[in-house]
Design an enzyme around this catalytic site. Sequence first.
Site, PDB file in Angstrom:
ATOM      1  N   SER A 299       0.801  -1.205   0.000  1.00  0.00           N
ATOM      2  CA  SER A 299       0.000   0.000   0.000  1.00  0.00           C
ATOM      3  C   SER A 299       0.845   1.270   0.000  1.00  0.00           C
ATOM      4  CB  SER A 299      -0.928  -0.071   1.223  1.00  0.00           C
ATOM      5  OG  SER A 299      -1.904   0.915   1.205  1.00  0.00           O
ATOM      6  N   ASP A 310      11.187   4.541  -9.582  1.00  0.00           N
ATOM      7  CA  ASP A 310      10.816   5.085 -10.892  1.00  0.00           C
ATOM      8  C   ASP A 310      11.518   6.395 -11.226  1.00  0.00           C
ATOM      9  OD1 ASP A 310       9.154   2.923 -10.937  1.00  0.00           O
ATOM     10  OD2 ASP A 310       7.373   4.022 -11.553  1.00  0.00           O
ATOM     11  N   LYS A 324      -0.440  -3.939  -3.675  1.00  0.00           N
ATOM     12  CA  LYS A 324      -1.736  -3.287  -3.454  1.00  0.00           C
ATOM     13  C   LYS A 324      -1.709  -1.914  -4.102  1.00  0.00           C
ATOM     14  CE  LYS A 324      -4.962  -1.538  -0.008  1.00  0.00           C
ATOM     15  NZ  LYS A 324      -4.943  -0.148  -0.462  1.00  0.00           N
TER      16      LYS A 324
END
Length: 525
Positions: A299, A310, A324
Amino acid sequence: MKIDKVYFPIIIFSAIAVGFLLGGIFIKAPSSDRTSIQNETKQKLNKLIEFIDSEYVDNIDTDSIVDQTVTGILEKLDPHSVYIAKNEAQQVAEEMKGDFVGIGVNFFIENDSVIVINPVKNGPSEKAGIKSGDRILAADGEKLFGKKINTDKLYKKLKGEIGSKVSLTVYRKSEKRKFNTTVNRNTIPVKSVDIALMINKKIGYIKINRFAETTFKEFKSGLTKVIKQGAKELILDLRDNGGGYLEEAVAIADEFLPEKKLIVFTKNKKNRIDKTFATDYGSFENGKITVLINENTASASEIIAGAIQDNDRGLVIGRRSFGKGLVQRDMPFKDGSSVRLTIARYYTPTGRSIQKPYDHGGNEEYFNDFMNRYHNGEMYSKDSIKIADTLKFKTPKGRVVYGGGGIVPDVFVPLEASKGNEIVPLLMQSGVVTNYVFKEIDKNRKYFEKLNYTDLIKEITITDDYFFKFSDFIHRSDSFVDLNSNPTFVKRYLAAEFCRQLLGENQYYHVILKDDTMLKEALKH
């Protein structure tokens, strides 16, 4: 916007089976005015409850039926849309708020007695003279021992308004005496940042266990502390962190990323996209950052790991995270209960959705996915991670990252336990160890309290005595876990728990981190 917490190792949601009784005797219901089909459908549940209330032959708790029905409906949606009953709402709210009002003790119930593991440092109970090993016998004259004692009753007696008083009767086993003391209830923090310390002269370490309302504030305090102590690099430990508030995770990610870097974006039912970018307020934008994750990292934790990965900001080390990628919002009912409903999906800066599939197998299989990972070898080899080539993405520097089921780490670290004994790490971080260690200390508390850090480590690890006693303790509890595959690992966690109960949280982590394989891998990089 909120991301709900994922509980481990296993969460099983209850379900309601809906069917029709055939072959019975029915009385035709009275006719009613026609309404639109859509409106009639929405009113069915209310009408049914009215019928049961007014006409059903036996007395039925309709509140319970409604709770079960709502739970059953939500189970048809996704594993993270859940119903929170009113009797659970306060506990959930306190956990996410980051504090509660009470007397400030860690305790467990055994042999129908309330036993204090330790009072919260500088908390109301410690100030009132309560110590580790004390038994709380009564509160305001009402006994707190016997077969009828349970945690609900305890909370009702020990929690209260801030500044209110409660008179406790306490038995101190080490001194074989009973006494009374008055405790002034106060706000008790529920820490979401376990520890912030220096690994060496230039590397800081911060471990976060969840994302509550106070998490960023706690993190910022810890980060400031290690920076002042000389930290030029930081290891952020998000292992076993099941998530929490999205806003808190975003604020922490912002500390590491330069202005205008994308942290996360969400997309709702109407395809509305909301992007969140870093500001120019980050206090660790230039220091090296490494994030530790494992199969229980979920989460909000995955948002941070994804943002770091990223944006090519640092390394993610460990094992594939939970997966999640859904966002929930709490929607309250008037009776105090609420629905935590999925309202959007979130995506990492490269556009990845890391949500794993949930369209088959039910909630139990979904939350037990990590057992499948054990069986297919993923816990020991990165090559065993099943990744779809269609879910490849590239970072600005050209690194390949994947979506579709968790964050795949840049550097893989296998499970520390040997194959076939994966339950051992879970066991050694459970309340079973806390219970065993407390009982050992309680046998001769005066002896243990005289030991310093070095002596305590030697006491627990230099021989196999405590290892064998713990093995016997486990087997007496009808838990047949083979500890012999890694006695050094077991002894490390035993020694750490002895240190926690006798010397404090810092000493616990000094023991645990010294031989932590994932941390060692992080230090290499």
